[in-house]
Design an enzyme around this catalytic site. Structure first.
Site, PDB file in Angstrom:
ATOM      1  N   ASP A  44     -31.692  50.491 -94.833  1.00 43.35           N
ATOM      2  CA  ASP A  44     -32.441  51.720 -95.127  1.00 43.35           C
ATOM      3  C   ASP A  44     -33.551  51.963 -94.111  1.00 43.35           C
ATOM      4  OD1 ASP A  44     -33.131  53.985 -96.540  1.00 43.35           O
ATOM      5  OD2 ASP A  44     -34.417  52.906 -97.949  1.00 43.35           O
ATOM      6  N   GLU A  94     -33.939  55.551 -89.544  1.00 45.05           N
ATOM      7  CA  GLU A  94     -33.869  56.713 -88.628  1.00 45.05           C
ATOM      8  C   GLU A  94     -34.547  56.401 -87.302  1.00 45.05           C
ATOM      9  OE1 GLU A  94     -34.804  56.817 -91.888  1.00 45.05           O
ATOM     10  OE2 GLU A  94     -32.794  57.459 -92.452  1.00 45.05           O
ATOM     11  N   ASP A 105     -31.899  60.481-100.019  1.00 46.06           N
ATOM     12  CA  ASP A 105     -32.731  60.791-101.187  1.00 46.06           C
ATOM     13  C   ASP A 105     -32.540  62.220-101.699  1.00 46.06           C
ATOM     14  OD1 ASP A 105     -33.569  58.258-100.756  1.00 46.06           O
ATOM     15  OD2 ASP A 105     -35.514  58.803 -99.909  1.00 46.06           O
TER      16      ASP A 105
HETATM   17  C1  GLC Z   1     -35.697  55.161 -99.510  1.00 44.94           C
HETATM   18  C2  GLC Z   1     -34.223  55.081 -99.842  1.00 44.94           C
HETATM   19  C3  GLC Z   1     -34.039  54.921-101.333  1.00 44.94           C
HETATM   20  C4  GLC Z   1     -34.785  53.674-101.791  1.00 44.94           C
HETATM   21  C5  GLC Z   1     -36.256  53.760-101.393  1.00 44.94           C
HETATM   22  C6  GLC Z   1     -37.026  52.474-101.671  1.00 44.94           C
HETATM   23  O1  GLC Z   1     -36.267  56.307-100.016  1.00 44.94           O
HETATM   24  O2  GLC Z   1     -33.530  56.206 -99.380  1.00 44.94           O
HETATM   25  O3  GLC Z   1     -32.689  54.832-101.670  1.00 44.94           O
HETATM   26  O4  GLC Z   1     -34.682  53.513-103.166  1.00 44.94           O
HETATM   27  O5  GLC Z   1     -36.371  54.024-100.010  1.00 44.94           O
HETATM   28  O6  GLC Z   1     -36.488  51.424-100.966  1.00 44.94           O
END
Ligand code: GLC
Length: 729
Positions: free
Chosen positions: A315, A318, A432
């Site tokens: 995650d 980017e 998200d």
């Molecule tokens: C980001 C991710 C989401 C995750 C959050 C906390 O927003 O896209 O899926 O729950 O981070 O890690």
């Protein structure tokens, strides 16, 4: 400009020497005289590509982005963005997918091989023009001709096969930010047992770590981490931990110390590791465009693999930046400067924006440098110029790390940021989204364009990530996502909980029925997924890929799923049904529960427009003419699904065949031909149906056929295969 052509007619136009994105497989290109279909104007640091759009032309593609299946009428960007508000005014989301198709009198596919930002004005400023601005002058443009299917096929063959997850990844997955400690994780697993709901994986979000440090586990909240992994493994539930891009700056933390010592992080202009901030506060980013650094980061996963973890989600890659040291300082100075002043409108908004704009700032991206590996040498490259390769390569690091650990095991991998080159390394979730009805529609509309870009293992956060979900929304969402390869329910901290049992008894029952139905669909989904991958086809296609009538071209909320069925999900609040367009006669199957199959909920529907009443617990699918849909008896885990009791539903006017694929689900042996095929064949003989099953799968047992003829009459036939019976019946 130099023009080239490949043996299958793909044209390549090269402008300068593009930094390698490693997206395109090598091919025998030969010099060619062709001219590019559009106009190309180059300046020092920009390239403008203009193509004419006819009034009737449709523009497909651009992978993960906002708005409809037909992209015409908006400006889009390919620039991986951490933006949690997927509203129609946005131009980019997490992925950069530079493939599009102009579909009209003359079809044209285009892939732009370029690692930086590209803007696409798709008939917005001038409705007759597709105006593309590439922020650079070194790029390759690939041009494809043929039918829609052929264009996708040629492009996908050029980028190579997509990521294939383990088969259990086709099961239901439960996530939440966060299941904060081990007892909560166990409680969630027990929830599935208590309510008898199938599940194959539970996720660990950032709170399993110690102070958000990658590859660490909080001793306080997860004191028995390995025992937890084993306990869940015994129940055949996988634990999927999150890994973020930023590595916390903290003395004594091995990943940080090693990275600094080896110069494995992105640097600033002075050559010091660039300081950004994300969840743990200050972090450095691994320089995964550098081969050595990528290997180092990929190997970090091994400790978790040794503990029995079989998959991860990557995650914030980017990479997302909350703030940089410099950015924060400038913003605070600016705010302090306004203290006590009488702010006019301009300064007031500048004050507001000064804090809002510190995240993911272009200025920060332009202040980071890679030691990018190019042709076995190292080139110093500004991050901004290769921004779209970051999420791709940090995920590639993981995949390559997995392969070094065990190169014949399929590990689970999902990522947020992506580029087309990454499609071979990982699946994606669409980031998200919100618990908004509009986002069910966006989910539907994004699936085909993701497939065009090579992302077959994909899905959205079912039920919505941000905001609070109503029971009705979660049910309706699942009525769509039960068909997507990735089926994951996920929600953000502070929002209403949305595990299947959190609403009321009726909803739990509905969600249970839907999830069970998903498991019944796994043989079909898995077959179609593997075939789409092997043959470089779409798993989800807009109707126009098959039907050429005018109406089909304009349908934005129905999809063909594989070769056999069309889906038409409900995505509106309080709806009691929806309009559906049928390009040809089809058999409607109103799904309520697997058990209700016996009631034969099938109806022949004639081509045309229809209003289909659908209560909240009813999902509708349409079986195409002379096609067969295979289901299996649901179980609570994918591994328990067997071919012992299959169901084949067919709409057979004359004859229909279906090839059902299966393999061990865990290894890459299928590449060496180790898979099974079951060929179902049904002939409509007028007075009766003739069925045959030809298989090399020895687990095939009883098969119940529900066969519908062109008058809408359903005939039930039971066929039994025993172990010692010849496979051909
Ligand atoms: C980001 C991710 C989401 C995750 C959050 C906390 O927003 O896209 O899926 O729950 O981070 O890690």
């Amino acid at each position: 400009m130099k023009a080239f052509i490949s043996p299958n007619g793909v044209k390549k136009f090269s402008f300068g020497k593009v930094l390698p994105t490693e997206t395109i497989l090598e091919s025998d290109y030969t010099l060619d005289e062709s001219l590019f279909y559009g106009d190309v104007i180059k300046s020092q640091d920009k390239t403008q590509i203009t193509l004419e759009l006819r009034e009737e032309d449709i523009v497909y593609g651009l992978g993960q982005n906002v708005r409809g299946i037909n992209k015409r009428g908006h400006i889009y960007e390919a620039f991986c963005s951490d933006d949690p508000n997927h509203t129609p005014d946005k131009k980019s989301l997490y992925g950069a997918h530079n493939f599009l198709i102009i579909y009209g009198e003359k079809n044209l596919g285009i892939y732009i091989d370029f690692p930086g930002k590209i803007t696409y004005d798709v008939g917005f400023t001038d409705s007759n023009l597709l105006d593309i601005v590439v922020e650079g002058s070194n790029l390759d443009i690939y041009q494809f001709e043929g039918s829609l299917k052929e264009i996708v096929n040629k492009f996908r063959r050029m980028i190579g096969p997509s990521y294939v997850p383990p088969k259990w990844a086709f099961g239901y997955q439960q996530c939440r930010w966060s299941y904060e400690d081990q007892s909560k994780v166990k409680e969630i697993a027990s929830g599935f047992e208590k309510y008898d709901i199938p599940v194959d994986a539970i996720y660990l979000d950032i709170d399993y770590m110690e102070d958000y440090k990658d590859f660490t586990v909080s001793k306080e909240r997860f004191p028995d981490f390995e025992a937890l992994i084993s306990e869940l493994k015994e129940k055949d539930i996988k634990l999927i931990p999150i890994i973020d891009a930023g590595v916390k700056i903290e003395d004594g933390y091995a990943v940080y110390e090693e990275g600094v010592a080896q110069n494995y992080f992105l640097n600033d202009k002075q050559g010091n590791p660039f300081v950004a901030a994300v969840w743990p506060g200050k972090v450095h980013f691994p320089d995964v465009l550098n081969k050595e650094a990528r290997k180092w980061f990929g190997d970090q996963y091994h400790a978790f693999l040794k503990m029995g973890i079989e998959g991860f989600w990557n995650d914030m890659n980017e990479p997302a930046i909350f703030y940089s040291e410099n950015g924060l300082k400038e913003a605070i100075d600016f705010v302090k400067n306004q203290e006590g002043k009488n702010l006019d409108v301009t300064t007031f908004f500048a004050l507001k924006d000064s804090i809002l704009n510190i995240s993911n700032a272009v200025k920060d991206y332009k202040s980071m440098y890679h030691r990018m590996t190019v042709d076995d040498g190292e080139v110093l490259v500004n991050h901004y110029d290769v921004h779209n390769l970051y999420g791709y390569n940090i995920t590639r690091a993981a995949d390559e790390g997995f392969k070094r650990y065990d190169n014949n095991k399929r590990f689970f991998l999902l990522t947020r940021a992506s580029h087309i080159g990454m499609a071979k390394h990982s699946g994606i979730w669409t980031g998200d989204n919100h618990s908004w009805w509009e986002h069910i529609k966006l989910n539907i509309q994004m699936m085909p364009s993701l497939g065009m870009a090579g992302f077959l293992y994909a899905g959205a956060d079912t039920g919505g990530f941000g905001f609070n979900a109503s029971a009705e929304l979660v049910v309706r969402w699942l009525e769509f996502s039960m068909f997507t390869p990735l089926l994951r329910n996920h929600s953000a901290m502070g929002t209403r909980v949305q595990e299947p049992w959190q609403f009321n008894e009726d909803t739990t029952k509905n969600l249970r029925n839907l999830i069970r139905m998903r498991y019944a669909l796994v043989p079909y989904l898995y077959s179609e997924f593997m075939k789409a991958n092997k043959d470089a086809n779409l798993l989800y296609a807009p109707l126009s890929f098959v039907y050429e009538d005018e109406q089909s071209k304009r349908v934005e909320d129905q999809l063909l799923l594989g070769d056999e069925i069309m889906i038409a999900p409900v995505y509106e609040q309080n709806a009691k049904g929806r309009y559906v367009y049928l390009p040809e006669d089809m058999v409607m199957y109103k799904i309520t529960s697997y058990e209700d199959l016996e009631k034969q909920p099938f109806e022949l529907i004639k081509a045309g427009h229809h209003y289909i009443p659908l209560e909240t617990h009813e999902t509708v699918i349409f079986i195409r003419k002379n096609r067969l849909l295979v289901l299996t008896k649901p179980q609570n885990r994918v591994k328990d699904l067997s071919n012992n009791e299959l169901v084949v539903i067919g709409y057979v006017e004359d004859s229909a065949t279906y090839q059902c694929y299966n393999d061990d689900g865990t290894s890459f042996n299928y590449r060496d031909g180790k898979y099974t095929e079951t060929n179902f064949k049904v002939n409509n003989k007028g007075s009766h149906f003739e069925v045959s099953v030809d298989t090399n799968d020895y687990s095939i047992g009883a098969i119940t056929f529900y066969l519908i003829d062109s008058l809408g009459n359903c005939k039930v036939m039971k066929q039994g295969l025993t172990q010692d019976q010849p496979r051909l019946v």
